[in-house]
Design a protein around this motif. Structure first.
Motif, short mmCIF file in Angstrom:
data_model
loop_
_atom_site.label_atom_id
_atom_site.label_comp_id
_atom_site.label_asym_id
_atom_site.label_seq_id
_atom_site.Cartn_x
_atom_site.Cartn_y
_atom_site.Cartn_z
N HIS A 120 0.80 -1.21 0.00
CA HIS A 120 0.00 0.00 0.00
C HIS A 120 0.84 1.27 0.00
O HIS A 120 0.66 2.14 -0.84
CB HIS A 120 -0.96 0.01 1.20
CG HIS A 120 -1.93 1.13 1.14
ND1 HIS A 120 -1.68 2.35 1.72
CD2 HIS A 120 -3.15 1.24 0.56
CE1 HIS A 120 -2.69 3.15 1.50
NE2 HIS A 120 -3.61 2.51 0.80
N GLN A 127 -6.46 -0.32 -1.85
CA GLN A 127 -6.87 -1.24 -0.79
C GLN A 127 -7.76 -2.36 -1.33
O GLN A 127 -7.69 -3.49 -0.86
CB GLN A 127 -7.59 -0.46 0.31
CG GLN A 127 -6.67 0.46 1.07
CD GLN A 127 -7.39 1.31 2.09
OE1 GLN A 127 -8.63 1.37 2.13
NE2 GLN A 127 -6.62 1.99 2.92
N LYS A 142 -8.23 -2.31 5.75
CA LYS A 142 -8.17 -0.97 6.33
C LYS A 142 -7.76 -1.00 7.79
O LYS A 142 -6.90 -0.23 8.23
CB LYS A 142 -9.51 -0.26 6.17
CG LYS A 142 -9.84 0.08 4.74
CD LYS A 142 -11.20 0.74 4.63
CE LYS A 142 -11.52 1.08 3.18
NZ LYS A 142 -12.81 1.77 3.06
N SER A 143 -8.35 -1.90 8.56
CA SER A 143 -8.03 -1.95 9.99
C SER A 143 -6.61 -2.46 10.21
O SER A 143 -5.89 -1.93 11.07
CB SER A 143 -9.04 -2.81 10.75
OG SER A 143 -8.98 -4.16 10.33
N HIS A 146 -4.21 0.32 9.38
CA HIS A 146 -4.20 1.31 10.46
C HIS A 146 -3.37 0.81 11.65
O HIS A 146 -2.54 1.55 12.19
CB HIS A 146 -5.63 1.62 10.90
CG HIS A 146 -5.73 2.58 12.04
ND1 HIS A 146 -5.49 3.92 11.89
CD2 HIS A 146 -5.99 2.38 13.36
CE1 HIS A 146 -5.62 4.52 13.07
NE2 HIS A 146 -5.92 3.60 13.96
#
Length: 171
Positions: A120, A127, A142-143, A146
């Motif tokens: 990424h 994503q 996404k999580s 993060h």
């Protein structure tokens, strides 16, 4: 496929072996490949799974410092996002201090976390494509991204500032 394999494996020979293993595995099934709608994400998913299988077989021996993933002469190109065209001496000194620390911290991440960050943040994959390649839901990508970034940030801060602010050396 080779570029993705190189990012995962970290060395030219390992990347070539990884791509060759996938091609040898898929060659007898060429007729099935013609039916695949989005071939690139599908091939990358197969490549990723083959890589994970190899890592599991070898144990943790597949981990290498990030500095080995990039040719020494291309270090400046790889971290262009950290440099400006008119970087002053202070910025150059800070970047010279940051690069080895970033390499050390990235080397401590699990292979799947490192692969996610490289795909990424370095290679610029969307994503949605990462979710297709890793065969996980978009929300999970996404999580995880993060959490990986937050963990990387904390480890990098500890690496660069070993003494807590306001603390004493003896504490």
């Amino acid at each position: 496929m080779y570029r993705f394999a190189y990012r995962l494996a970290g060395q030219q020979q390992d990347a070539e072996d990884l791509v060759q293993d996938v091609v040898v595995k898929l060659y007898p099934r060429l007729d099935e490949l013609e039916a695949v709608d989005r071939l690139r994400p599908w091939l990358n998913r197969v490549l990723y799974r083959q890589f994970i299988d190899q890592v599991r077989r070898k144990g943790r021996q597949g981990d290498r410092p990030l500095s080995e993933l990039v040719a020494p002469d291309s270090h400046a190109d790889w971290l262009d996002s950290l440099e400006s065209d008119n970087a002053g001496p202070e910025i150059q000194l800070e970047q010279a201090r940051l690069r080895p620390a970033l390499d050390r911290v990235l080397a401590t991440l699990a292979p799947d976390q490192r692969a996610l960050l490289l795909l990424h943040d370095v290679d610029g994959w969307r994503q949605e494509d990462i979710a297709a390649v890793l065969d996980i839901p978009l929300g999970t990508v996404k999580s995880r991204l993060h959490r990986c970034r937050a963990g990387l940030r904390k480890k990098l801060q500890r690496e660069l500032e070993p003494i807590p602010r306001g603390g004493r050396v003896g504490e």
